[in-house]
Design an enzyme around this catalytic site. Structure first.
Site, PDB file in Angstrom:
ATOM      1  N   SER A   4       0.817  -1.214   0.000  1.00  0.00           N
ATOM      2  CA  SER A   4       0.000   0.000   0.000  1.00  0.00           C
ATOM      3  C   SER A   4       0.851   1.264   0.000  1.00  0.00           C
ATOM      4  O   SER A   4       0.479   2.279  -0.602  1.00  0.00           O
ATOM      5  CB  SER A   4      -0.946  -0.001   1.202  1.00  0.00           C
ATOM      6  OG  SER A   4      -0.235  -0.005   2.423  1.00  0.00           O
ATOM      7  N   ASP A  60       1.074  -0.777   7.891  1.00  0.00           N
ATOM      8  CA  ASP A  60       2.496  -1.114   7.942  1.00  0.00           C
ATOM      9  C   ASP A  60       3.143  -0.808   6.593  1.00  0.00           C
ATOM     10  O   ASP A  60       2.469  -0.510   5.610  1.00  0.00           O
ATOM     11  CB  ASP A  60       2.703  -2.572   8.331  1.00  0.00           C
ATOM     12  CG  ASP A  60       1.965  -3.540   7.399  1.00  0.00           C
ATOM     13  OD1 ASP A  60       1.662  -3.151   6.254  1.00  0.00           O
ATOM     14  OD2 ASP A  60       1.694  -4.682   7.805  1.00  0.00           O
ATOM     15  N   ASP A  78       5.524  -2.481   3.753  1.00  0.00           N
ATOM     16  CA  ASP A  78       6.132  -3.709   3.235  1.00  0.00           C
ATOM     17  C   ASP A  78       7.470  -3.330   2.612  1.00  0.00           C
ATOM     18  O   ASP A  78       7.532  -2.458   1.729  1.00  0.00           O
ATOM     19  CB  ASP A  78       5.233  -4.356   2.190  1.00  0.00           C
ATOM     20  CG  ASP A  78       3.917  -4.827   2.780  1.00  0.00           C
ATOM     21  OD1 ASP A  78       3.954  -5.591   3.752  1.00  0.00           O
ATOM     22  OD2 ASP A  78       2.849  -4.410   2.275  1.00  0.00           O
ATOM     23  N   ASP A 100       7.005  -4.747   7.765  1.00  0.00           N
ATOM     24  CA  ASP A 100       7.132  -6.160   7.402  1.00  0.00           C
ATOM     25  C   ASP A 100       8.313  -6.264   6.449  1.00  0.00           C
ATOM     26  O   ASP A 100       8.250  -5.769   5.313  1.00  0.00           O
ATOM     27  CB  ASP A 100       5.859  -6.675   6.724  1.00  0.00           C
ATOM     28  CG  ASP A 100       4.732  -6.930   7.718  1.00  0.00           C
ATOM     29  OD1 ASP A 100       4.932  -6.702   8.921  1.00  0.00           O
ATOM     30  OD2 ASP A 100       3.643  -7.342   7.275  1.00  0.00           O
ATOM     31  N   TYR A 127     -11.216  -8.576   4.605  1.00  0.00           N
ATOM     32  CA  TYR A 127      -9.842  -8.181   4.273  1.00  0.00           C
ATOM     33  C   TYR A 127      -8.845  -8.977   5.113  1.00  0.00           C
ATOM     34  O   TYR A 127      -8.566  -8.621   6.253  1.00  0.00           O
ATOM     35  CB  TYR A 127      -9.661  -6.675   4.530  1.00  0.00           C
ATOM     36  CG  TYR A 127      -8.409  -6.081   3.928  1.00  0.00           C
ATOM     37  CD1 TYR A 127      -8.476  -5.286   2.795  1.00  0.00           C
ATOM     38  CD2 TYR A 127      -7.165  -6.293   4.504  1.00  0.00           C
ATOM     39  CE1 TYR A 127      -7.327  -4.720   2.246  1.00  0.00           C
ATOM     40  CE2 TYR A 127      -6.017  -5.750   3.965  1.00  0.00           C
ATOM     41  CZ  TYR A 127      -6.103  -4.961   2.833  1.00  0.00           C
ATOM     42  OH  TYR A 127      -4.966  -4.406   2.289  1.00  0.00           O
TER      43      TYR A 127
END
Length: 530
Positions: free
Chosen positions: A88, A99, A101, A153, A230
């Protein structure tokens, strides 16, 4: 919703000339009123934390280089460490609490083993790092942590080819960069996260307005979140799945406004003939010379691919089904909610409703008021670190329970809601609604529960205090925070839950798992008539 937003979103007649523009404007107002846009300060903090992470990774590579030099006599370039964002954040649709990525692309001497040992210890010793949770056994191995309060992450891939870092952390991974890639499946999945994100942006820019794509994707993700749809881990759809679906609509309706894309999204996918795959124009089936051939999704060649229920194919080579873990209960819920959303957007398009109805969780839009029987799964542990580890293990196995509960033979349908509700700091509950076929008066899930609990109990890292409990709940016995969401707290004292039974009553047993030091047992807590 603010007074301004409510006024702008009020249903009413809309002229044909300005209808699309006005609907898109009120959609944007509705999304902003829900706090889905990150402020500049939040973005700047994320960038600053990414800079901090880059320094930690350089230190990791340097330390590993020193060890390699001492043992082999060869010197390796520590500057080869590259970090690339995806998900995102890369797509430009992250909300304030999302978060980041991140892929670390390291030289070959920085191994995956070192990633989960040396790097983890460096992170553990960093003043700004909290909630550190390495998950080397995940489908895509990951290190989860917070850096300065920002959730990250971090995934790993290794390449002998140097890739220059970009100042904005939007580093591109080109086809030629894959030639030096140390190919293994986890590494390929990790690097494809970046490639899918960059390809989606390129493809959308080629045939649509990028802002319209982002607005539509924000809306779809928020709708999926409030409706309990989701979660990739729980067998629903995650961020990349929804992004590919929205990109597919942009491809079919180039240069459309956000409101048009959103309406078409629900119309097309409520009617989609699954398991027909959703694929973009340039789906990644073309072999890239110089790298070992990879397996691409093909149900005619691979029998397992033919069992997938909702194939959503990634555009980067090798093309994979990003929704491989969707089960029958999740697919059913997705189809039901897509149809409801289609009906709502038709009314919104006619001016009979507003966008707030699409994102509502009150009244008849509340999932928990649409069902009478629930299985409540409570996960808890002593201490934050133990809870984080125990929760991750149980969450990853929740799909097993969901699918096994769904039994046409017994006349039971499972309807999971993809959200964990906090009861306390180290205690969460997950809910699965149960529907019974006509004529079913009594069900017993003893064998099913015992099998699931055996798998949970068998985890070798389970410790004292790590508990999981299964309980049957009637609608009126659900916690107040579920039946009365934040947006209708004011009505809590004046409204009562409608407990009229709309289906044949059934009897369900309840089970408990004790901590490992006690005797694991099952018992009928309350053989209540539903």
């Amino acid at each position: 919703m603010t007074a301004t937003a409510a006024a702008a979103a009020t249903a009413g007649p809309i002229s044909s000339v300005s209808k699309e523009a006005l609907l898109s404007k009120t959609l944007r107002i509705s999304l902003r009123s829900q706090g889905l846009y990150e402020l500049d300060e939040g973005h700047k903090k994320r960038v600053e934390m990414l800079k901090q992470l880059r320094e930690v990774l350089k230190c990791w590579a340097t330390n590993t280089t020193s060890v390699t030099t001492r043992t082999t006599g060869r010197n390796n370039r520590s500057e080869n460490v590259t970090i690339c964002t995806f998900g995102s954040f890369r797509l430009g649709v992250n909300h304030p609490d999302a978060d980041i990525d991140v892929l670390v692309l390291s030289p070959p001497h920085c191994t995956r083993s070192s990633f989960f040992t040396v790097l983890v210890e460096l992170l553990r010793g960093h003043d700004l790092v909290t909630d550190l949770h390495p998950v080397p056994s995940a489908y895509t191995p990951v290190i989860k942590f917070k850096l300065g309060g920002v959730s990250i992450d971090l995934v790993y891939a290794s390449s002998s080819m140097h890739v220059e870092n970009s100042n904005d952390f939007m580093t591109r991974i080109e086809d030629e960069h894959l030639v030096g890639l140390e190919v293994d499946e986890p590494g390929m999945r990790s690097i494809n996260g970046v490639r899918v994100a960059q390809l989606l942006l390129e493809m959308v820019e080629g045939y649509s307005n990028l802002d319209s794509f982002r607005e539509s994707l924000r809306a779809v993700k928020q709708w999926a979140t409030v409706k309990g749809l989701y979660s990739n881990v729980l067998g629903f759809l995650g961020g990349v799945n929804w992004a590919i679906l929205v990109a597919h609509i942009c491809e079919r309706h180039p240069q459309s406004t956000p409101s048009t894309i959103l309406c078409e999204f629900f119309r097309i996918f409520s009617e989609w003939n699954w398991p027909k795959p959703v694929m973009l124009e340039n789906t990644g089936n073309n072999y890239i010379p110089g790298i070992p051939r990879q397996t691409v999704w093909n149900p005619k060649v691979n029998r397992r691919d033919g069992t997938h229920l909702m194939p959503i194919l990634t555009p980067a080579y090798p093309s994979m089904n990003s929704a491989y873990n969707v089960g029958h209960p999740q697919k059913r819920r997705l189809q039901e909610e897509l149809e409801k959303a289609r009906e709502l957007t038709v009314c919104i398009n006619k001016g009979k409703k507003n966008w707030a109805h699409l994102f509502s969780t009150t009244g008849d839009q509340n999932f928990f008021r649409q069902h009478q029987n629930f299985l409540q799964i409570t996960i808890e542990a002593n201490g934050e670190a133990s809870f984080r580890k125990w929760f991750g293990f149980c969450e990853a196995r929740m799909r097993i329970l969901i699918v096994s509960l769904d039994s046409p033979v017994q006349g039971v349908e499972a309807h999971p809601f993809a959200k964990f509700f906090y009861n306390d700091v180290n205690s969460v509950s997950f809910f699965i609604a149960l529907r019974f076929a006509h004529g079913v008066e009594n069900i017993n899930i003893s064998d099913l529960a015992s099998e699931f609990l055996y798998k949970v109990n068998s985890w070798e890292e389970r410790r004292e205090g790590m508990d999981l409990k299964l309980e049957h709940k009637l609608q009126q016995d659900l916690p107040a925070y579920i039946l009365f969401p934040v947006e209708e707290k004011k009505q809590k004292t004046t409204k009562k839950v409608d407990n009229k039974r709309k289906q044949k009553n059934a009897t369900l047993q309840s089970f408990d798992v004790s901590s490992p030091t006690k005797r694991n047992r099952q018992f009928i807590k309350n053989q209540a008539a539903c």
